[in-house]
Design a protein around this motif. Sequence first.
Motif: not given
Length: 225
Positions: A109-137
């Motif tokens: 959940l980004s600081i601008d209130g956008m919610l992003y999801v990715i299947p847990d089995a996706h090995q190449s994308i994690g929490h930090s990669t979803l929003i380019a390591s920007e701050p998150a709520l």
Amino acid sequence: MCFSLYHRRWMEQEPFSGVPFYDWLDFGSGKNITPVDYEAHPELRNRGWGIDCPKEKFNDRKLHYLNQEERKQYAVDLTPFKNGELVRVTYQKSGAPIDDDTEVYLFVLSIDGMLYVIPDAHQSIGHSTLIASEPALAAGELLIGKKGRLEDVEFSSGHYRGRVSSFVAMYNWMIDLGLNTSSVDFELRGGWNVTAKSKRDALKSGKKVVFLENNGGGEVFLVEK
């Protein structure tokens, strides 16, 4: 594991170069170094230390941070359904609910209130990669059931760390959307969970309790498991 081996070599260099670790690893004397000093410690080679971390292979391991355009395909909305009794997860792009064989999704959940999801089995994308390591709520995992029903929110992220503040931000964000939060379970790293037990029963249990006021005039509290 690989990082820790190279970090140890950086710490043990003599004389110490004073070069920051990542600069040393990518551009300095650590650029072509082995993960373990096998000449000084041949027994470690026999134990297999560092065999999966050669510098050539290690240098190829890169994280791709999603840009604004790329992350749009992972943007979702939380919407009420079943007459507002339940919460559904739908893709922003298509409006369709998430309804497949995957149950656990990573979320941010980004600081601008956008919610992003990715299947847990996706090995190449994690929490930090979803929003380019920007701050998150908040960040963690969502358990999504049939027809996109949101069943559970777990605040477990190695990068963003699950804290009570993460729960507060996510919970209040959902309240502001007019969602029925009582239909969703919340879990916090470290053995915390949201419970419907009364304040008296929680206190009598002798467990640590954190009380939070919600916008609906009721009371939400976390009880240590």
